[in-house]
Design a protein around this motif. Structure first.
Motif, PDB file in Angstrom:
ATOM      1  N   ARG A 187     -15.533  46.682 -36.262  1.00  0.00           N
ATOM      2  CA  ARG A 187     -15.875  47.896 -35.506  1.00  0.00           C
ATOM      3  C   ARG A 187     -17.083  48.703 -35.990  1.00  0.00           C
ATOM      4  NH1 ARG A 187     -11.976  47.975 -31.702  1.00  0.00           N
ATOM      5  NH2 ARG A 187      -9.946  47.297 -32.419  1.00  0.00           N
ATOM      6  N   SER A 234     -20.752  51.912 -33.528  1.00  0.00           N
ATOM      7  CA  SER A 234     -21.355  53.248 -33.511  1.00  0.00           C
ATOM      8  C   SER A 234     -22.763  53.225 -34.075  1.00  0.00           C
ATOM      9  CB  SER A 234     -20.491  54.221 -34.324  1.00  0.00           C
ATOM     10  OG  SER A 234     -20.281  53.717 -35.632  1.00  0.00           O
ATOM     11  N   ARG A 246      -5.782  54.568 -31.822  1.00  0.00           N
ATOM     12  CA  ARG A 246      -6.512  54.810 -30.571  1.00  0.00           C
ATOM     13  C   ARG A 246      -7.146  56.201 -30.628  1.00  0.00           C
ATOM     14  NH1 ARG A 246      -1.241  55.517 -29.456  1.00  0.00           N
ATOM     15  NH2 ARG A 246      -0.688  57.652 -28.878  1.00  0.00           N
ATOM     16  N   PRO A 247      -8.274  56.363 -29.952  1.00  0.00           N
ATOM     17  CA  PRO A 247      -8.954  57.658 -30.007  1.00  0.00           C
ATOM     18  C   PRO A 247      -8.104  58.754 -29.393  1.00  0.00           C
ATOM     19  CG  PRO A 247     -10.376  55.975 -29.063  1.00  0.00           C
ATOM     20  CD  PRO A 247      -9.022  55.391 -29.146  1.00  0.00           C
ATOM     21  N   ARG A 260     -14.155  53.120 -29.275  1.00  0.00           N
ATOM     22  CA  ARG A 260     -13.261  52.404 -30.178  1.00  0.00           C
ATOM     23  C   ARG A 260     -13.444  50.897 -30.011  1.00  0.00           C
ATOM     24  NH1 ARG A 260     -10.312  53.011 -34.933  1.00  0.00           N
ATOM     25  NH2 ARG A 260      -8.817  51.315 -35.021  1.00  0.00           N
ATOM     26  N   ARG A 261     -13.578  50.478 -28.738  1.00  0.00           N
ATOM     27  CA  ARG A 261     -13.661  49.060 -28.453  1.00  0.00           C
ATOM     28  C   ARG A 261     -15.105  48.656 -28.146  1.00  0.00           C
ATOM     29  NH1 ARG A 261     -11.058  48.664 -23.157  1.00  0.00           N
ATOM     30  NH2 ARG A 261     -12.474  50.430 -22.993  1.00  0.00           N
ATOM     31  N   ASP A 292     -16.494  49.983 -24.949  1.00  0.00           N
ATOM     32  CA  ASP A 292     -16.912  51.389 -25.036  1.00  0.00           C
ATOM     33  C   ASP A 292     -18.347  51.476 -25.551  1.00  0.00           C
ATOM     34  OD1 ASP A 292     -13.684  52.193 -26.495  1.00  0.00           O
ATOM     35  OD2 ASP A 292     -14.275  52.142 -24.382  1.00  0.00           O
ATOM     36  N   ILE A 321     -17.716  59.388 -36.943  1.00  0.00           N
ATOM     37  CA  ILE A 321     -18.115  58.638 -35.750  1.00  0.00           C
ATOM     38  C   ILE A 321     -19.081  59.461 -34.902  1.00  0.00           C
ATOM     39  CG2 ILE A 321     -17.314  57.529 -33.625  1.00  0.00           C
ATOM     40  CD1 ILE A 321     -16.644  56.002 -36.223  1.00  0.00           C
ATOM     41  N   ALA A 373     -15.151  62.364 -29.750  1.00  0.00           N
ATOM     42  CA  ALA A 373     -15.013  61.708 -31.060  1.00  0.00           C
ATOM     43  C   ALA A 373     -14.259  62.654 -31.988  1.00  0.00           C
ATOM     44  CB  ALA A 373     -16.401  61.368 -31.617  1.00  0.00           C
ATOM     45  N   VAL A 390      -8.559  59.771 -34.377  1.00  0.00           N
ATOM     46  CA  VAL A 390      -7.685  58.742 -33.810  1.00  0.00           C
ATOM     47  C   VAL A 390      -6.229  59.016 -34.162  1.00  0.00           C
ATOM     48  CG1 VAL A 390      -9.451  56.929 -33.884  1.00  0.00           C
ATOM     49  CG2 VAL A 390      -7.930  57.255 -35.845  1.00  0.00           C
ATOM     50  N   ASP A 393      -5.339  50.886 -40.037  1.00  0.00           N
ATOM     51  CA  ASP A 393      -5.321  52.222 -39.436  1.00  0.00           C
ATOM     52  C   ASP A 393      -3.956  52.670 -38.923  1.00  0.00           C
ATOM     53  OD1 ASP A 393      -8.654  52.312 -37.813  1.00  0.00           O
ATOM     54  OD2 ASP A 393      -8.034  52.434 -39.906  1.00  0.00           O
ATOM     55  N   GLU A 400      -8.326  55.761 -42.953  1.00  0.00           N
ATOM     56  CA  GLU A 400      -8.930  55.248 -41.732  1.00  0.00           C
ATOM     57  C   GLU A 400     -10.207  54.491 -42.013  1.00  0.00           C
ATOM     58  OE1 GLU A 400      -7.358  58.848 -38.812  1.00  0.00           O
ATOM     59  OE2 GLU A 400      -9.493  58.679 -39.242  1.00  0.00           O
TER      60      GLU A 400
END
Lengths: 432, 104
Positions: A51, A55, A119-120, A137-138, A141, A163, A245, A248, A284, A301
């Motif tokens: 991940r 970002s 999840r956000p 997140r994904r 996105d 983030i 943002a 999560v 997480d 996290e």
């Protein structure tokens, strides 16, 4: 070796979650020579991927964006790791030791790892805002964000955590007009001490990011040419895109439904085992139970925690003894500099600053007994990385240190490490 | 047959430490592992091209300062995420107290 799919495997490992913790566990099991059947179940329709680039590099890259794959299809085959991708696990039957998937398939396990991630968090005030508002997140996105961030696009980022700030840095580099709002009175309330947060704010402002602290969204109205956002301190403004943002929440629903204890995360002991000896949780979604005499469960996290957790679970599954845990460590790449941190800041009683020149700095956190418990750095990787790493080892060694030595940029932490005899503390390799 | 280049006095690199060496537009990292033996590799991390001379040596492993990516100093082998591409290594000789780097 061909494994007949219908034969029950006495040692079968099932991993719910195709993220870093799950992939790390699977890989560690194979590296340690386990021949047990391993199945990774992933709700996203991708091979396990990383991940952090979502970002950063994916937004900024000039070439077509691509996933950073953790275990590709070919490697999964050669490592004999089964993948059920693009399908969600819907129930864990702990009595029968089986996981039921959305497509009706049942997979039996001897050991289960819940690595469902997080999840956000959403902002209810933006519920009617339409598709100009998104989270990150994904992979999809990140693609959507990249698609919509062009020269001059007006982006609102809600949330002054890592983030939000990473996206702010990328978006400004892409030529967007970026506004970032934070409800609290400073950025990075959880991640770093105030002195670093203040410098981070200045660096972003110097790069052209408009930052508003102590500011929240009070209204939202979609228009044909943008979304109108009312902020607590100013009139409605039109934005092309809004990124939420604000943190999560751990994905604990499956665990909770199977009556495993959960709090802010699926609760585990230091070996990442839940109250059910056949079930582990990592990454997480998981939280370490606090010490018996109090202290709330701790959920991290960060990327390194997920990587290390996967290896810890592999060792536990194979019956290896628990090793001392490396202090947590995180990094954040923003513009052309970095923030790094290690240890547990909440335990710090005294903060000591070490200036590295050029506005770069390290802050050390000592507890009431003058033991190093945390350290944070801001600057170029080349300036701070080595010192933060040495600090991580000093923290692991529970070394007592002298504030004056820490503050002096002429003192090399690796020399302090040598003096404490702590340099032989083993690095927490993912799988060694 | 490598081209041996003088890379300075051997005492410039401490045990469990690393030094940057530049030569004709190329940059290298020269290491000394816990046993005191010398090794060398390309200077930039294969992940995001940060200079490994700013990294941290533990035993016979070099760690990149940016994301703690680990490589085996002796072989250049990447030891796991986030680094996956091995480092190119070069032979090192000691002669009369000097480090000699074997460039191709």
């Amino acid at each position: 070796m061909i494994r007949a799919p219908d034969l029950p495997d006495a040692d079968a490992v099932v991993i719910i979650g195709a993220g870093l913790a799950g992939a790390s566990c699977a890989r560690a099991l194979r590296e340690k020579g386990s021949r047990a059947s391993i199945t990774i179940i992933g709700a996203e329709p991708h091979q396990p991927y990383d991940r952090p680039p979502l970002s950063k590099a994916i937004l900024l890259g000039n070439h077509a964006p691509a996933l950073t794959i953790l275990i590709g299809a070919e490697e999964a085959q050669s490592l004999d790791i089964g993948m059920q991708l693009g399908v969600a696990a819907v129930r864990i039957d702990r009595e029968a030791r089986a996981v039921i998937l959305a497509n009706g398939t049942t997979i039996s396990y001897r050991h289960l790892l819940i690595a469902t991630g997080a999840r956000p968090r959403t902002l209810s005030i933006l519920a009617e805002a339409g598709d100009r508002v998104q989270m990150l997140r994904r992979y999809e996105d990140a693609l959507a964000l990249r698609e919509n961030l062009r020269d001059g696009a007006k982006l609102l980022i809600i949330g002054g955590g890592l983030i939000g700030l990473e996206v702010a840095a990328a978006a400004v580099q892409m030529g967007c007009a970026v506004t970032l709002v934070e409800a609290g009175d400073r950025l990075l309330a959880r991640a770093v001490p105030q002195a670093i947060a203040e410098r981070v704010l200045v660096r972003h402002q110097d790069a052209g990011v408009r930052i508003m602290l102590s500011t929240i969204v009070v209204g939202c109205k979609p228009h044909s040419n943008g979304v109108g956002i009312s902020l607590s301190n100013c009139a409605e403004e039109r934005f092309d895109r809004v990124l939420v943002a604000i943190g999560v929440e751990p994905e604990i629903a499956l665990a909770a439904a199977s009556r495993l204890p959960v709090d802010d995360g699926v609760l585990t002991g230091p070996d990442r085992r839940t109250d059910d000896p056949a079930v582990f949780a990592a990454g997480d979604c998981s939280a370490r139970r606090g010490p018996r005499d109090g202290g709330s469960p701790r959920r991290l996290e960060c990327w390194k925690a997920a990587l290390d957790d996967g290896a810890i679970v592999a060792r536990a599954i194979l019956g290896e003894p628990l090793e001392p845990e490396a202090p947590p460590w995180f990094w954040s790449d923003q513009h052309d500099w970095q923030i790094q941190g290690t240890g547990h800041g909440a335990h710090a009683h005294t903060l000591i600053e070490r200036r590295l020149g050029d506005d770069a700095m390290i802050i050390f956190g000592l507890d009431a007994e003058d033991r190093l418990v945390a350290a944070w750095g801001l600057g170029q990787a080349g300036q701070i990385g080595r010192e933060i790493r040495a600090a991580q080892l000093l923290i692991a060694a529970k070394a007592c240190t002298n504030g004056a030595l820490l503050a002096d940029p002429g003192v090399r932490l690796r020399d302090l490490l040598r003096q404490t005899g702590a340099s032989n503390v083993t690095a927490q390799d993912g799988a060694s | 047959m490598p081209n041996w280049i003088d890379a300075g006095p051997k005492d410039a690199v401490e045990v469990e430490d690393v030094m940057r060496f530049d030569h004709e537009g190329r940059t290298f990292a020269i290491y000394r592992d816990e046993s005191g033996a010398f090794f060398a590799s390309d200077g930039l991390c294969t992940h995001e091209q940060v200079h490994l001379a700013d990294g941290f040596v533990v035993g016979s492993t070099i760690e990149c300062p940016r994301h703690q990516g680990r490589f085996d100093i002796r072989t250049g082998k990447a030891k796991g995420a986030p680094v996956c591409i091995d480092l190119k290594t070069y032979p090192v000789r000691i002669e009369a107290g000097r480090l000699l780097l074997g460039m191709d």
